[in-house]
Design a protein around this motif. Structure first.
Motif, mmCIF file in Angstrom:
data_model
loop_
_atom_site.group_PDB
_atom_site.id
_atom_site.type_symbol
_atom_site.label_atom_id
_atom_site.label_comp_id
_atom_site.label_asym_id
_atom_site.label_seq_id
_atom_site.Cartn_x
_atom_site.Cartn_y
_atom_site.Cartn_z
ATOM 1 N N VAL A 117 -15.243 1.913 0.931
ATOM 2 C CA VAL A 117 -15.487 3.045 1.828
ATOM 3 C C VAL A 117 -14.290 3.724 2.628
ATOM 4 C CG1 VAL A 117 -16.784 3.811 3.912
ATOM 5 C CG2 VAL A 117 -17.767 2.296 2.208
ATOM 6 N N GLU A 118 -13.330 2.745 2.868
ATOM 7 C CA GLU A 118 -12.134 3.209 3.705
ATOM 8 C C GLU A 118 -11.297 3.835 2.752
ATOM 9 O OE1 GLU A 118 -11.751 -0.277 6.936
ATOM 10 O OE2 GLU A 118 -10.207 0.014 5.608
ATOM 11 N N THR A 119 -11.245 3.456 1.335
ATOM 12 C CA THR A 119 -10.500 4.002 0.367
ATOM 13 C C THR A 119 -11.080 5.619 -0.012
ATOM 14 O OG1 THR A 119 -11.566 3.279 -1.571
ATOM 15 C CG2 THR A 119 -9.590 1.986 -0.712
ATOM 16 N N GLN A 120 -12.502 5.501 -0.011
ATOM 17 C CA GLN A 120 -13.216 6.934 0.030
ATOM 18 C C GLN A 120 -12.802 7.893 1.263
ATOM 19 O OE1 GLN A 120 -17.341 5.430 -0.076
ATOM 20 N NE2 GLN A 120 -17.757 6.703 -1.867
ATOM 21 N N PHE A 121 -12.606 7.404 2.280
ATOM 22 C CA PHE A 121 -12.226 8.117 3.395
ATOM 23 C C PHE A 121 -10.919 8.642 3.219
ATOM 24 C CE2 PHE A 121 -10.065 8.702 7.629
ATOM 25 C CZ PHE A 121 -10.751 9.449 8.340
ATOM 26 N N ARG A 122 -9.962 7.825 2.809
ATOM 27 C CA ARG A 122 -8.540 8.240 2.777
ATOM 28 C C ARG A 122 -8.295 9.260 1.647
ATOM 29 N NH1 ARG A 122 -6.823 7.170 -1.977
ATOM 30 N NH2 ARG A 122 -7.056 4.804 -1.911
ATOM 31 N N SER A 123 -9.357 9.380 0.626
ATOM 32 C CA SER A 123 -9.101 10.108 -0.426
ATOM 33 C C SER A 123 -9.529 11.388 -0.046
ATOM 34 C CB SER A 123 -9.717 9.652 -1.692
ATOM 35 O OG SER A 123 -11.246 9.710 -1.517
ATOM 36 N N GLY A 124 -10.348 11.485 1.010
ATOM 37 C CA GLY A 124 -11.015 12.937 1.140
ATOM 38 C C GLY A 124 -12.383 12.940 0.783
ATOM 39 N N ALA A 125 -13.069 12.120 0.051
ATOM 40 C CA ALA A 125 -14.378 11.994 -0.449
ATOM 41 C C ALA A 125 -15.374 11.583 0.728
ATOM 42 C CB ALA A 125 -14.585 11.039 -1.442
ATOM 43 N N PRO A 126 -16.842 12.129 0.471
ATOM 44 C CA PRO A 126 -17.784 11.767 1.799
ATOM 45 C C PRO A 126 -17.671 10.201 1.993
ATOM 46 C CG PRO A 126 -18.461 13.345 -0.039
ATOM 47 C CD PRO A 126 -17.279 12.905 -0.546
ATOM 48 N N SER A 127 -17.689 9.945 3.344
ATOM 49 C CA SER A 127 -17.957 8.721 3.659
ATOM 50 C C SER A 127 -18.478 8.570 5.267
ATOM 51 C CB SER A 127 -16.526 8.082 3.711
ATOM 52 O OG SER A 127 -15.806 8.335 4.824
ATOM 53 N N PRO A 128 -19.049 7.343 5.616
ATOM 54 C CA PRO A 128 -19.540 7.277 6.872
ATOM 55 C C PRO A 128 -18.440 7.634 8.028
ATOM 56 C CG PRO A 128 -20.060 5.336 5.594
ATOM 57 C CD PRO A 128 -19.171 6.148 4.832
ATOM 58 N N PHE A 129 -17.230 7.830 7.527
ATOM 59 C CA PHE A 129 -16.315 8.080 8.802
ATOM 60 C C PHE A 129 -16.033 9.493 8.919
ATOM 61 C CE2 PHE A 129 -14.818 3.653 7.058
ATOM 62 C CZ PHE A 129 -15.056 2.855 7.992
ATOM 63 N N THR A 130 -15.878 9.862 10.197
ATOM 64 C CA THR A 130 -15.536 10.929 10.562
ATOM 65 C C THR A 130 -14.279 10.994 11.631
ATOM 66 O OG1 THR A 130 -17.164 11.148 12.154
ATOM 67 C CG2 THR A 130 -17.509 12.087 9.985
ATOM 68 N N ARG A 131 -13.157 11.413 11.320
ATOM 69 C CA ARG A 131 -11.825 11.210 12.074
ATOM 70 C C ARG A 131 -11.142 12.509 12.084
ATOM 71 N NH1 ARG A 131 -14.688 7.782 13.905
ATOM 72 N NH2 ARG A 131 -14.256 5.504 14.242
ATOM 73 N N GLU A 132 -10.575 12.782 12.919
ATOM 74 C CA GLU A 132 -9.378 13.746 12.890
ATOM 75 C C GLU A 132 -8.066 13.347 12.578
ATOM 76 O OE1 GLU A 132 -10.012 17.087 13.476
ATOM 77 O OE2 GLU A 132 -12.056 16.919 13.407
ATOM 78 N N LEU A 133 -7.348 14.033 11.851
ATOM 79 C CA LEU A 133 -6.078 13.508 11.302
ATOM 80 C C LEU A 133 -4.915 14.269 12.287
ATOM 81 C CD1 LEU A 133 -6.121 13.693 7.490
ATOM 82 C CD2 LEU A 133 -6.968 11.936 9.069
ATOM 83 N N PRO A 134 -3.887 13.606 12.647
ATOM 84 C CA PRO A 134 -3.541 12.060 11.904
ATOM 85 C C PRO A 134 -4.201 11.099 12.790
ATOM 86 C CG PRO A 134 -1.681 13.029 13.286
ATOM 87 C CD PRO A 134 -2.998 13.993 13.200
ATOM 88 N N MET A 135 -4.377 9.740 12.033
ATOM 89 C CA MET A 135 -4.919 8.700 12.585
ATOM 90 C C MET A 135 -4.412 7.571 12.042
ATOM 91 S SD MET A 135 -8.519 8.574 10.587
ATOM 92 C CE MET A 135 -8.617 6.881 11.037
ATOM 93 N N ILE A 136 -4.577 6.414 12.587
ATOM 94 C CA ILE A 136 -4.370 5.161 12.039
ATOM 95 C C ILE A 136 -5.586 4.339 11.533
ATOM 96 C CG2 ILE A 136 -3.382 2.660 12.536
ATOM 97 C CD1 ILE A 136 -1.854 4.108 14.955
ATOM 98 N N PRO A 137 -5.481 4.646 10.175
ATOM 99 C CA PRO A 137 -6.918 3.655 9.582
ATOM 100 C C PRO A 137 -7.136 2.406 9.825
ATOM 101 C CG PRO A 137 -5.541 4.898 7.734
ATOM 102 C CD PRO A 137 -4.685 4.831 9.034
ATOM 103 N N GLY A 138 -8.234 1.805 9.349
ATOM 104 C CA GLY A 138 -8.409 0.390 9.529
ATOM 105 C C GLY A 138 -9.534 0.075 10.344
#
Length: 226
Positions: free
Chosen positions: A42-63
């Motif tokens: 799911v985190e790789t989906q978010f990183r790629s820009g694909a739909p995912s459960p995460f909603t965060r503003e960039l820039p950010m520290i993932p994880g």
């Protein structure tokens, strides 16, 4: 501290190392020296820009998951936690860093004899599997159908349902995967990529669905007497 930043969506190359302010343990929190960061699909989906459960503003520290050692505690948290090896969720961000401040209530202490890397590896799937088992509470003698039984969550569900005394029917795709499920202790195995896969399966009491779609609909028809 050093951290990994996500400043734009894309492939793995958009993750870049940089500096970040040291976090501080606030009320009800602890500070962890991060040894391992958990990375999920799911985190790789978010990183790629694909739909995912995460909603965060960039820039950010993932994880969203880390394992490490508690080095400090905030107000209202017992000092006995300092020095403990733990795994926990970060709440969606901040895990790809040398240190992370997290809620003390979400900590899982890693027992002696379990490698920290192994504990982090099962953090996400283990939490999901445990919640599913607690929600369904299979009893000894009940028949439990586990879908995707060779996957991350499914392989844990096979073992947890078996340890609860249930008869485990493992459904997976292909001979290799149903072999994995059998080795994990499943009492019966079935290949759900085969036509009419459910025809020879006796009714079950619980279905643990990790697939959805036609496979899930077929599986739920096996509940009771369908």
């Amino acid at each position: 501290m050093r951290a990994v930043w996500l400043k734009e969506f894309g492939g793995p190359e958009v993750l870049v190392a940089g500096d970040a302010p040291d976090p501080v343990a606030g009320p009800g929190q602890v500070l962890i020296d991060v040894v391992y960061a958990n990375i999920t699909f799911v985190e790789t989906q978010f990183r790629s820009g694909a739909p995912s459960p995460f909603t965060r503003e960039l820039p950010m520290i993932p994880g969203n998951g880390v394992g490490g050692v508690v080095t400090a505690v905030g107000e209202g948290v017992g000092s006995d936690l300092v020095g403990r090896r733990v795994v926990t969720s970060t709440g969606g961000s901040g895990g790809y860093a040398e240190r992370a401040a997290v809620d003390a209530s979400g900590l899982y202490t890693v027992p002696d004899g379990l490698e920290l890397a192994d504990a982090v590896a099962i953090l996400a799937d283990g939490r999901t599997a445990t919640m599913m088992i607690r929600a369904t509470a299979p009893r000894p003698g009940e028949r439990v159908l586990v879908e995707a039984a060779a996957g991350g969550v499914g392989s844990l569900l096979v073992q947890l349902a078996k340890s609860a005394g249930a008869t485990v029917v493992a459904a997976a795709g292909g001979s290799r995967k149903i072999g994995v499920a059998r080795d994990l202790g499943a009492d019966e195995v079935v290949d759900y990529t085969a036509a009419g896969w459910s025809d020879g399966v006796a009714p079950v009491d619980v279905v643990l669905d990790g697939v959805g779609g036609d496979i899930a609909r077929t599986a739920f028809h096996l509940l009771g007497h369908g």
